[in-house]
Enzyme design. Structure first.
Site, mmCIF file in Angstrom:
data_model
loop_
_atom_site.group_PDB
_atom_site.id
_atom_site.type_symbol
_atom_site.label_atom_id
_atom_site.label_comp_id
_atom_site.label_asym_id
_atom_site.label_seq_id
_atom_site.Cartn_x
_atom_site.Cartn_y
_atom_site.Cartn_z
ATOM 1 N N ALA A 1 29.192 -68.407 72.003
ATOM 2 C CA ALA A 1 27.882 -68.476 72.653
ATOM 3 C C ALA A 1 27.277 -67.107 72.895
ATOM 4 O O ALA A 1 26.112 -66.990 73.258
ATOM 5 C CB ALA A 1 27.999 -69.225 73.983
ATOM 6 N N ARG B 1 25.026 -56.065 71.315
ATOM 7 C CA ARG B 1 25.277 -54.770 70.675
ATOM 8 C C ARG B 1 25.008 -54.791 69.170
ATOM 9 O O ARG B 1 24.969 -53.747 68.530
ATOM 10 C CB ARG B 1 26.725 -54.325 70.952
ATOM 11 C CG ARG B 1 26.927 -53.809 72.363
ATOM 12 C CD ARG B 1 28.402 -53.671 72.726
ATOM 13 N NE ARG B 1 28.994 -54.956 73.082
ATOM 14 C CZ ARG B 1 30.275 -55.132 73.393
ATOM 15 N NH1 ARG B 1 31.103 -54.102 73.368
ATOM 16 N NH2 ARG B 1 30.741 -56.328 73.726
ATOM 17 N N SER C 1 13.693 -57.580 18.105
ATOM 18 C CA SER C 1 13.511 -56.776 19.316
ATOM 19 C C SER C 1 12.099 -56.910 19.868
ATOM 20 O O SER C 1 11.145 -57.095 19.126
ATOM 21 C CB SER C 1 13.759 -55.301 18.989
ATOM 22 O OG SER C 1 15.112 -55.136 18.651
#
Ligand code: UD1
Ligand code: CA
Length: 468
Positions: free
Chosen positions: A13, A18, A403
């Site tokens: 909880a 921090r 290409s």
């Protein structure tokens, strides 16, 4: 041997102030999943009779992450003891072992938790042998202790002369001689379920934080002449995550474990410390992973695959013998077939590259299929998104895409077709056909030399004018 039942209370909880985050602390990820999910996976292996997670108000995300296990809401955050009180109804009538674990201490192993349970059970047997010494012999609370390099803010375990636990003193409330104690509280404890309600009833909040500390049940039990014990474990399992710095330390520990496991299962990690794995990464045998490769969640790799340096893989499956990278980005839904090759600066999303196909350079393949043995040339792009819808590109087997081709989806290239370099292909191409879209080839003899001559003369004239 009678099997003692186990109930588990997970405390989650806390706001995690921090962490300085908008996300509940226990939802911060380790190895690609919330830390609470790591803990739950470990706890499930203990096959508890009951398990309840204590969460704070507005923590639906946590409830979702732990489902189908139930949660109870601790409306006010008044301490770890208060949090266990919130789980009282869930524990009603339970007289086995109650394990309390903290959601912010997710690295604990099932083996260690088993040792904790065993510590109470061994004492029970002893208890039956010497019924007269019941009160002393049976620890009503057994705490997991450890000796961290830096005891810092951890609670200190105050142990009596014969090794029994007398009290847990929070760092903020400790006298200097108690602070000097190096044996610390991991927060994890096993409590006699029959005694727990009576112990909780007597918790007070007369301490530095004004909280109901769960840790106080130890000295309350001792005051009743009951015994409490300690089982010691390894610091790496008990690191409590309170800050982002702690989170990084925990991540390093989890990564170390995952790398060790991957290598034990037969993968070579050339430079293990630079490879980042997820909790669910699956690597086959004789897989070689070069330096600086990141595995986000959902990656499975078959045998004999080589992953060259600097690749990022997320939600992909790679079959045996394929070669990936260097510098490849494989995104969710990519399926790389056996012996296929995906080379440098190639991004693949929600697409299958089938057996033996090659997509070697500078290419984006999204929402597509590249058939077996097809060769996709450098710079090919599947234009899969028009700003509104995503469409599919289907390339057959044995095709050759020249290409710098743009394949404008939805589009279908048949088996064996050849697309000329530089084409923009917006219509289907049948099997074995050649398709080419290209502007006319224009050559003007001597044009470049004359251009340079003219411009040089113009520049000289401008400079001469400036000097005047
Ligand atoms: C706690 C212990 C300390 C131990 C340390 C280990 C107490 C009083 N102290 O200190 O002895 O060394 O853990 O990491 O138990 N929580 C709730 N509701 C609350 C308060 C906390 O659910 O009202 C949960 C938090 O989400 C967290 C856990 O309990 O998962 C521990 O709480 P925290 O405030 O982090 O305790 P510490 O100060 O670290
Ligand atoms: Ca903590």
């Amino acid at each position: 041997m009678t099997k003692t039942k186990t109930a588990i209370v997970v405390l989650a909880a806390g706001l995690g102030t921090r962490m300085k985050s908008g996300v509940p602390k226990v939802m911060h990820p380790l190895a690609g999943r919330p830390m609470i999910a790591h803990l739950m996976a470990t706890l499930e292996t203990l096959a508890p009779e009951r398990l309840v997670v204590v969460v704070g108000a507005e923590m639906e995300a946590v409830a979702k992450a732990v489902a189908p296990w139930p949660t109870v809401v601790q409306e006010q955050r008044l301490g770890t003891g208060h949090a266990v009180m919130a789980a009282r109804d869930a524990l009603d009538g339970f007289d086995g072992d109650v394990l309390v674990v903290y959601g912010d201490t997710p690295l604990i192993s099932a083996e260690t938790l088993d040792r904790l349970r065993a510590a109470r059970r061994a004492a029970e047997t002893l208890d039956r042998l010497r019924a007269a010494r019941r009160a002393q012999a049976q620890p009503v609370v057994v705490v997991l202790g450890f000796r961290p390099q830096d005891p810092g803010a951890y609670g200190r375990l105050i142990v009596g002369p014969i090794g029994t636990l007398d009290a847990i003193v929070e760092a903020k409330d400790a006298r200097p001689d108690q602070l000097a104690v190096t044996l610390c509280n991991s927060g994890v404890m096993a409590i006699d379920g029959a005694r727990l309600p009576g112990l909780l009833d007597r918790l007070g909040n007369d301490n530095a934080k004004g909280e109901y500390y769960l840790t106080d049940i130890v000295h309350i039990a001792r005051a009743d002449g009951l015994s409490c014990g300690v089982v010691e474990g390894d610091e790496a399992e008990f690191i409590g995550i309170n800050s982002r710095a702690d989170l990084a330390k925990a991540e390093a520990i989890v990564q170390e474990r995952l790398r060790t496991r991957a290598m034990a299962e037969g993968a070579t990690l050339t430079d293990p410390s630079t490879v980042f794995l997820s909790h669910d990464t699956r690597l086959g045998r004789d897989v070689i992973v070069g330096p600086s490769v990141v595995f986000a969640p959902g990656v499975s790799v078959g045998d004999n695959v080589e992953i060259l340096p600097f690749c990022h893989l997320n939600g992909v499956s790679i079959e045996a013998g394929a070669q990936i990278g260097p510098f490849a980005r494989l995104r969710p839904g990519a399926r790389i077939g056996a012996d296929a090759r995906v080379g440098n600066f190639v991004e693949i999303k929600n697409a299958s590259v089938e057996t033996g196909a090659k997509v070697n350079h500078l290419t984006y393949i999204g929402d597509a299929r590249v058939g077996a043995k097809t060769n996709v040339g450098a710079g090919t792009i599947t234009c899969n998104y028009d700003g509104f819808f995503k469409d599919h590109t289907d390339i057959g087997a044995g095709a050759f895409i020249g290409s710098n081709t743009s394949l404008v989806a939805p589009v279908k290239i048949g088996d064996g077709a050849i697309i000329g370099a530089g084409s923009v292909v917006a219509r289907d191409v049948p099997a074995d056909a050649m398709a080419l879209t290209r502007g006319p080839h224009m050559v003007k003899d001597d044009w470049a030399r004359m251009f340079r001559q003219r411009r040089a003369a113009e520049k000289a004239a401008v400079q001469a004018k400036k000097k005047e």
